[in-house]
Design a protein around this motif. Structure first.
Motif, short mmCIF file in Angstrom:
data_model
loop_
_atom_site.label_atom_id
_atom_site.label_comp_id
_atom_site.label_asym_id
_atom_site.label_seq_id
_atom_site.Cartn_x
_atom_site.Cartn_y
_atom_site.Cartn_z
N ASN A 5 1.15 -0.91 0.08
CA ASN A 5 -0.50 -0.21 -0.05
C ASN A 5 0.99 1.22 -0.10
OD1 ASN A 5 1.09 -0.04 2.62
ND2 ASN A 5 -1.00 -1.02 3.15
N GLY A 6 0.38 2.49 0.23
CA GLY A 6 1.07 3.28 -0.07
C GLY A 6 1.88 3.71 1.49
N LEU A 9 5.25 2.11 0.12
CA LEU A 9 6.16 3.54 -0.35
C LEU A 9 6.15 4.29 -0.41
CD1 LEU A 9 3.39 3.89 -3.19
CD2 LEU A 9 5.38 2.98 -4.09
N THR A 137 -2.43 11.10 -4.43
CA THR A 137 -1.75 9.81 -5.08
C THR A 137 -0.41 9.27 -4.55
OG1 THR A 137 -0.76 10.44 -7.17
CG2 THR A 137 -2.76 10.58 -7.03
N ALA A 138 -0.79 7.70 -4.59
CA ALA A 138 0.51 6.61 -4.43
C ALA A 138 1.31 6.78 -5.15
CB ALA A 138 -0.23 5.52 -4.24
N SER A 139 1.10 7.02 -6.24
CA SER A 139 2.59 7.58 -7.49
C SER A 139 3.04 8.57 -6.97
CB SER A 139 1.75 7.22 -9.17
OG SER A 139 0.89 8.26 -9.25
N VAL A 168 -5.04 7.42 0.41
CA VAL A 168 -3.24 7.21 0.27
C VAL A 168 -2.28 5.95 0.93
CG1 VAL A 168 -1.33 8.14 -1.12
CG2 VAL A 168 -3.46 8.94 -1.01
N ALA A 171 -4.34 2.25 0.80
CA ALA A 171 -5.17 1.52 -0.39
C ALA A 171 -3.88 0.56 -1.12
CB ALA A 171 -5.57 2.97 -1.46
N ASP A 172 -4.21 -0.04 -1.42
CA ASP A 172 -3.75 -0.68 -1.92
C ASP A 172 -2.76 -0.24 -3.45
OD1 ASP A 172 -4.11 -2.76 0.02
OD2 ASP A 172 -4.59 -4.57 -1.67
N THR A 173 -2.17 -0.11 -3.67
CA THR A 173 -1.14 0.48 -4.42
C THR A 173 -0.71 -1.03 -5.97
OG1 THR A 173 0.56 1.66 -5.82
CG2 THR A 173 0.56 0.59 -4.04
N VAL A 175 1.99 0.38 -7.67
CA VAL A 175 3.21 0.98 -7.73
C VAL A 175 4.43 0.23 -7.93
CG1 VAL A 175 4.90 2.79 -7.58
CG2 VAL A 175 2.66 2.66 -8.33
#
Length: 541
Positions: A5-6, A9, A137-139, A168, A171-173, A175
């Protein structure tokens, strides 16, 4: 692939940028980041109060010279870091504060009723930190953190703020895992024509003097400073932030008696004064009484501080690069009178202090110096013994003495020492507080015990806010709101499982040395009423 998730990251990005240790305190909106820590290689040091976590990160950044990540939650948790971040900004400590935020739908609203919601959280930090960054956003997370990291390490160093919404982080990501990020600021090289002119002025000077500030320490320029001073036979005074930048016992060392009229007179009399890594602010200018009569050359990484207080040949550049360039261009000179003049100034300072019946204060500072290993860091709170240390303590090595004299907030000493110990747990660290300042961070005894950090905490117990008591008595004839009920610090420390001892001025050196030599945290309590030396910015004082 395991679901990410975020929060993953965030920790992956920090590791990719070179972080190894993070500080913080979890909260509801930040749980995504804290859960991700257990899947990362990062070491976590959790403190009990967010402001103390900020002080710990501040000292870690100072000791390592790198970025210290600070993880906190939204609203109350975030706002609790403001005082610590103000100190980091004033002291140019590169702290990367990462806060959670309410869910994205609530950003900028103030009407959704989310727990901890602020109408504009980042607005509270804009006037304190170097830059603020909001992730949507995660990205965006890896790039935002890399941008903030580079901002923190771009001269002048300083704290930065990143906030990431709760949804953010959770949430699953899709990326991909972050494996490499680059955030390397360009070296702040001085302009060649300015260095040439500065070298010409210094080479032609009859009475050159150097004032070394905190920028010398931060840039690792002690060797270059020593080389230039010896090449020019130029006396060197160190500001409080520049403690340890120049050898204390060197024949050219004016030490750090900045709050002294004799030192101020000597600096004013220089025909060329080279100021390196200092903005000549309130403390380093003896409370703005400094009036230079010769040419001033100012080397400063913070563009806003160039000529902000005095006209000068302003050189915007890194202290180490600038001093090295000056060494290459200045003409060596010999002045046998320079060391003699330094000795005369120090004798005048010593005579003035000796005439004020301050033997106890000098005895205690000498005991601390004798007990503390030369390479061990020390972290000083805003307390009378700390004020003495600014002027009279021999730091012996660069970047070993740290205090809150940038912003001047209480409660810095002990949590900062925990951060310094986390940076290098092989060396004992000393924290010095008064009983008033100690109460700001007493909960961190639990942190010290939990992580086994080798911090010895010297608490000078005078029953109140000692320096404020003295200020108010001098100004108004009596003190108000300075007297404090306080705990039995020895018993309180022991209740946390931290060894503690009450000491006396006569036994302080041995008790402190024994505590510093023992593994893990310890507390030494010294009941004593101390006094400051008389105000020294006044003519004839």
């Amino acid at each position: 692939m395991t679901a990410r998730n975020g929060g993953d990251l965030v920790v992956e990005s920090l590791a990719a940028l070179g972080a190894t240790t993070v500080f913080g305190l979890p909260g509801q909106h930040a749980l995504g980041t804290f859960d991700a820590l257990r899947r990362s290689t990062l070491s976590y040091v959790g403190l009990r109060v967010e402001n103390n976590a900020g002080f710990a990160a501040d000292a870690y950044a100072r000791v390592t010279g790198g970025v210290a990540p600070l993880l906190v939650s939204t609203g109350p948790g975030a706002l609790m870091t403001l005082a610590a971040l103000q100190e980091s900004a004033a002291a140019s400590a590169p702290v990367l504060a990462i806060s959670s935020q309410v869910p994205t739908a609530g950003l900028g609203g103030g009407r959704h009723g989310y727990l901890h919601e602020l109408r504009d959280q980042k607005a509270s930090f804009r006037d304190v930190v170097k830059s603020v960054h909001t992730v949507r956003t995660a990205s965006q997370i890896p790039s935002a953190l890399a941008e903030a990291w580079e901002s923190a390490l771009t001269a002048p160093y300083g704290p930065v703020w990143v906030e990431i919404p709760q949804d953010v982080l959770l949430a699953d990501t899709g990326v991909p895992p972050v494996t490499a990020l680059r955030a390397v600021p360009r070296p702040l090289e001085p302009r060649a024509e300015l260095i040439t002119e500065a070298a010409r002025l210094l080479s032609g000077a009859q009475r050159p003097v150097i004032l070394a500030g905190g920028g010398v320490v931060r840039s690792g320029a002690a060797a270059e400073l020593l080389a230039l001073a010896e090449q020019l036979d130029a006396p060197v005074a160190s500001t409080f932030g520049g403690k340890g930048a120049f050898p204390w016992e060197h024949p050219l060392s004016l030490q750090s008696w900045i709050e002294d009229r004799h030192t101020t007179d000597f600096l004013e009399a220089a025909d060329v004064l080279l100021v390196v890594g200092s903005g000549l602010g309130e403390l380093s200018s003896n409370y703005h009484t400094f009036r230079p009569r010769g040419r001033v050359i100012q080397i400063e990484a913070d563009l806003g501080k160039l000529e902000s207080n005095h006209p000068a040949l302003g050189i915007h550049g890194d202290a180490r690069l600038s001093l090295a360039a000056l060494c290459d261009l200045t003409v060596p000179r010999q002045d046998e009178a320079a060391a003699k003049a330094v000795a005369e100034v120090l004798a005048l300072v010593g005579d003035r202090i000796a005439g004020q019946d301050l033997g106890l204060e000098q005895q205690l500072l000498a005991a601390v110096r004798d007990a503390l290993p030369d390479t061990s860091p020390s972290c000083w709170d805003m307390t009378i013994l700390g004020y003495w240390a600014w002027s009279a303590f021999d730091a012996r090595h660069p970047n070993t003495m740290h205090s809150a004299q940038g912003a001047g907030g209480l409660g810095y000493g002990f949590p900062a020492a925990l951060g310094a110990a986390a940076a290098d747990p092989t060396r004992p660290v000393l924290a010095v507080s008064g009983d008033g300042g100690a109460m700001y961070s007493i909960a961190e005894l639990a942190t010290a015990r939990q992580y086994g950090l080798p911090v010895t905490w010297l608490i000078v117990d005078d029953g109140g806010y000692g320096i404020l008591r003295e200020y108010m008595t001098d100004a108004f004839g009596q003190a108000t709101a300075t007297e404090l009920a306080r705990p039995d610090f020895v018993a309180l420390a022991e209740s946390f499982g931290v060894p503690a001892i009450a000491t006396t001025p006569g036994t302080l050196r041995d008790d402190l040395a024994a505590a510093l030599a023992a593994p893990g945290p310890s507390v030494v309590v010294l009941p004593a009423h101390l006094r400051m030396f008389a105000p020294t910015h006044l003519i004839g004082s």
